[in-house]
Scaffold this motif. Sequence first.
Motif, PDB file in Angstrom:
ATOM      1  N   LEU A 138       0.809  -1.216   0.000  1.00 50.17           N
ATOM      2  CA  LEU A 138       0.000   0.000   0.000  1.00 50.17           C
ATOM      3  C   LEU A 138       0.844   1.269   0.000  1.00 50.17           C
ATOM      4  CD1 LEU A 138      -2.871  -1.039   2.423  1.00 50.17           C
ATOM      5  CD2 LEU A 138      -2.995  -0.741  -0.063  1.00 50.17           C
ATOM      6  N   SER A 139       2.103   1.153   0.370  1.00 47.69           N
ATOM      7  CA  SER A 139       2.969   2.324   0.365  1.00 47.69           C
ATOM      8  C   SER A 139       3.573   2.594  -1.017  1.00 47.69           C
ATOM      9  CB  SER A 139       4.084   2.172   1.402  1.00 47.69           C
ATOM     10  OG  SER A 139       5.020   1.187   0.987  1.00 47.69           O
ATOM     11  N   LEU A 140       3.364   1.681  -1.949  1.00 47.07           N
ATOM     12  CA  LEU A 140       3.874   1.870  -3.312  1.00 47.07           C
ATOM     13  C   LEU A 140       3.090   2.965  -4.025  1.00 47.07           C
ATOM     14  CD1 LEU A 140       4.103  -1.879  -4.401  1.00 47.07           C
ATOM     15  CD2 LEU A 140       6.022  -0.368  -3.906  1.00 47.07           C
ATOM     16  N   PRO A 141       3.690   3.572  -5.042  1.00 48.63           N
ATOM     17  CA  PRO A 141       2.943   4.535  -5.854  1.00 48.63           C
ATOM     18  C   PRO A 141       1.757   3.835  -6.533  1.00 48.63           C
ATOM     19  CG  PRO A 141       5.293   4.578  -6.395  1.00 48.63           C
ATOM     20  CD  PRO A 141       5.074   3.422  -5.469  1.00 48.63           C
ATOM     21  N   ALA A 142       0.739   4.593  -6.872  1.00 49.53           N
ATOM     22  CA  ALA A 142      -0.479   4.025  -7.459  1.00 49.53           C
ATOM     23  C   ALA A 142      -0.187   3.177  -8.691  1.00 49.53           C
ATOM     24  CB  ALA A 142      -1.464   5.139  -7.802  1.00 49.53           C
ATOM     25  N   SER A 143       0.703   3.636  -9.549  1.00 53.90           N
ATOM     26  CA  SER A 143       0.993   2.869 -10.768  1.00 53.90           C
ATOM     27  C   SER A 143       1.603   1.502 -10.433  1.00 53.90           C
ATOM     28  CB  SER A 143       1.921   3.654 -11.690  1.00 53.90           C
ATOM     29  OG  SER A 143       3.141   3.949 -11.028  1.00 53.90           O
ATOM     30  N   SER A 144       2.447   1.447  -9.428  1.00 52.28           N
ATOM     31  CA  SER A 144       3.048   0.175  -9.013  1.00 52.28           C
ATOM     32  C   SER A 144       2.008  -0.734  -8.377  1.00 52.28           C
ATOM     33  CB  SER A 144       4.196   0.424  -8.029  1.00 52.28           C
ATOM     34  OG  SER A 144       5.226   1.139  -8.654  1.00 52.28           O
ATOM     35  N   ARG A 145       1.100  -0.164  -7.579  1.00 55.83           N
ATOM     36  CA  ARG A 145       0.024  -0.965  -6.984  1.00 55.83           C
ATOM     37  C   ARG A 145      -0.874  -1.548  -8.060  1.00 55.83           C
ATOM     38  NH1 ARG A 145      -0.493   3.588  -3.800  1.00 55.83           N
ATOM     39  NH2 ARG A 145      -2.635   3.884  -4.505  1.00 55.83           N
ATOM     40  N   ALA A 146      -1.131  -0.775  -9.114  1.00 52.94           N
ATOM     41  CA  ALA A 146      -1.967  -1.268 -10.209  1.00 52.94           C
ATOM     42  C   ALA A 146      -1.308  -2.459 -10.894  1.00 52.94           C
ATOM     43  CB  ALA A 146      -2.237  -0.152 -11.216  1.00 52.94           C
ATOM     44  N   ILE A 147      -0.015  -2.352 -11.152  1.00 52.57           N
ATOM     45  CA  ILE A 147       0.718  -3.457 -11.778  1.00 52.57           C
ATOM     46  C   ILE A 147       0.716  -4.675 -10.863  1.00 52.57           C
ATOM     47  CG2 ILE A 147       3.010  -4.234 -12.523  1.00 52.57           C
ATOM     48  CD1 ILE A 147       3.461  -1.263 -13.446  1.00 52.57           C
ATOM     49  N   LEU A 148       0.964  -4.450  -9.575  1.00 53.83           N
ATOM     50  CA  LEU A 148       0.967  -5.547  -8.611  1.00 53.83           C
ATOM     51  C   LEU A 148      -0.396  -6.227  -8.557  1.00 53.83           C
ATOM     52  CD1 LEU A 148       2.290  -7.223  -6.374  1.00 53.83           C
ATOM     53  CD2 LEU A 148       1.691  -5.377  -4.772  1.00 53.83           C
ATOM     54  N   SER A 149      -1.455  -5.427  -8.529  1.00 55.17           N
ATOM     55  CA  SER A 149      -2.794  -6.020  -8.443  1.00 55.17           C
ATOM     56  C   SER A 149      -3.104  -6.851  -9.681  1.00 55.17           C
ATOM     57  CB  SER A 149      -3.867  -4.943  -8.234  1.00 55.17           C
ATOM     58  OG  SER A 149      -4.014  -4.140  -9.380  1.00 55.17           O
ATOM     59  N   GLU A 150      -2.704  -6.381 -10.846  1.00 50.12           N
ATOM     60  CA  GLU A 150      -2.922  -7.163 -12.068  1.00 50.12           C
ATOM     61  C   GLU A 150      -2.178  -8.488 -11.999  1.00 50.12           C
ATOM     62  OE1 GLU A 150      -2.162  -5.127 -15.711  1.00 50.12           O
ATOM     63  OE2 GLU A 150      -3.662  -3.580 -15.304  1.00 50.12           O
ATOM     64  N   SER A 156      -2.380 -14.295 -11.229  1.00 49.69           N
ATOM     65  CA  SER A 156      -1.860 -15.518 -10.619  1.00 49.69           C
ATOM     66  C   SER A 156      -2.971 -16.414 -10.075  1.00 49.69           C
ATOM     67  CB  SER A 156      -0.879 -15.169  -9.490  1.00 49.69           C
ATOM     68  OG  SER A 156      -1.576 -14.691  -8.347  1.00 49.69           O
ATOM     69  N   LEU A 157      -4.152 -15.842  -9.888  1.00 50.58           N
ATOM     70  CA  LEU A 157      -5.268 -16.609  -9.328  1.00 50.58           C
ATOM     71  C   LEU A 157      -6.109 -17.300 -10.389  1.00 50.58           C
ATOM     72  CD1 LEU A 157      -6.474 -14.071  -6.629  1.00 50.58           C
ATOM     73  CD2 LEU A 157      -5.133 -16.148  -6.278  1.00 50.58           C
ATOM     74  N   VAL A 158      -6.058 -16.780 -11.578  1.00 52.45           N
ATOM     75  CA  VAL A 158      -6.877 -17.338 -12.647  1.00 52.45           C
ATOM     76  C   VAL A 158      -6.015 -17.595 -13.867  1.00 52.45           C
ATOM     77  CG1 VAL A 158      -9.022 -16.233 -11.882  1.00 52.45           C
ATOM     78  CG2 VAL A 158      -7.539 -15.036 -13.458  1.00 52.45           C
ATOM     79  N   ASP A 159      -6.458 -18.537 -14.663  1.00 50.54           N
ATOM     80  CA  ASP A 159      -5.733 -18.860 -15.886  1.00 50.54           C
ATOM     81  C   ASP A 159      -6.288 -17.997 -17.007  1.00 50.54           C
ATOM     82  OD1 ASP A 159      -4.053 -20.065 -17.675  1.00 50.54           O
ATOM     83  OD2 ASP A 159      -5.311 -21.838 -17.951  1.00 50.54           O
ATOM     84  N   ILE A 160      -5.701 -16.810 -17.155  1.00 52.67           N
ATOM     85  CA  ILE A 160      -6.183 -15.852 -18.137  1.00 52.67           C
ATOM     86  C   ILE A 160      -4.981 -15.154 -18.761  1.00 52.67           C
ATOM     87  CG2 ILE A 160      -6.469 -14.040 -16.423  1.00 52.67           C
ATOM     88  CD1 ILE A 160      -8.963 -13.111 -17.908  1.00 52.67           C
ATOM     89  N   SER A 161      -5.051 -14.913 -20.051  1.00 52.79           N
ATOM     90  CA  SER A 161      -3.934 -14.258 -20.735  1.00 52.79           C
ATOM     91  C   SER A 161      -3.906 -12.772 -20.394  1.00 52.79           C
ATOM     92  CB  SER A 161      -4.059 -14.442 -22.250  1.00 52.79           C
ATOM     93  OG  SER A 161      -5.145 -13.668 -22.740  1.00 52.79           O
ATOM     94  N   GLU A 162      -2.757 -12.161 -20.622  1.00 50.31           N
ATOM     95  CA  GLU A 162      -2.603 -10.735 -20.358  1.00 50.31           C
ATOM     96  C   GLU A 162      -3.585  -9.919 -21.188  1.00 50.31           C
ATOM     97  OE1 GLU A 162      -1.145  -7.366 -18.535  1.00 50.31           O
ATOM     98  OE2 GLU A 162      -0.607  -9.425 -18.051  1.00 50.31           O
ATOM     99  N   GLN A 173      -6.607  -7.545 -19.756  1.00 51.39           N
ATOM    100  CA  GLN A 173      -6.783  -6.140 -20.135  1.00 51.39           C
ATOM    101  C   GLN A 173      -8.204  -5.883 -20.631  1.00 51.39           C
ATOM    102  OE1 GLN A 173      -3.626  -5.233 -22.896  1.00 51.39           O
ATOM    103  NE2 GLN A 173      -2.095  -5.067 -21.276  1.00 51.39           N
ATOM    104  N   LYS A 174      -8.770  -6.828 -21.365  1.00 54.21           N
ATOM    105  CA  LYS A 174     -10.148  -6.685 -21.836  1.00 54.21           C
ATOM    106  C   LYS A 174     -11.124  -6.661 -20.667  1.00 54.21           C
ATOM    107  CE  LYS A 174      -9.379  -8.980 -26.262  1.00 54.21           C
ATOM    108  NZ  LYS A 174      -9.632 -10.194 -27.050  1.00 54.21           N
ATOM    109  N   VAL A 175     -10.883  -7.519 -19.685  1.00 54.51           N
ATOM    110  CA  VAL A 175     -11.753  -7.573 -18.510  1.00 54.51           C
ATOM    111  C   VAL A 175     -11.696  -6.247 -17.752  1.00 54.51           C
ATOM    112  CG1 VAL A 175     -12.066  -8.681 -16.256  1.00 54.51           C
ATOM    113  CG2 VAL A 175     -11.666 -10.082 -18.286  1.00 54.51           C
TER     114      VAL A 175
END
Length: 81
Positions: free
Chosen positions: A17-29, A34-40, A44-46
């Motif tokens: 949570l202390s990361l910049p917003a852009s880094s948190r967004a990348i981390l969350s993606e 990692s939880l679902v079998d879905i392509s990049e 992005q479409k989702v």
Amino acid sequence: MIYPMELSLKELTDQALSLPASSRAILSERLVASLVDISESELQKVWAAEAILRRDQIRSGAVQSIDGNDVLTEVRRVVGR
């Protein structure tokens, strides 16, 4: 699995949570991916579909937006930061 630094979930969350917003967004993606079998590209479409849905909900008045600073203040109050 052995981790270089044994962090508690709370410590890890606090650091994330202390990361910049852009880094948190990348981390969350990456975490979601990692939880679902879905392509990049599918992920992005989702996310794009979700963004469009939320935009349309705000425009139609179905939901009301909340100022980002107000949200951060409340989150910090709840997590004690």
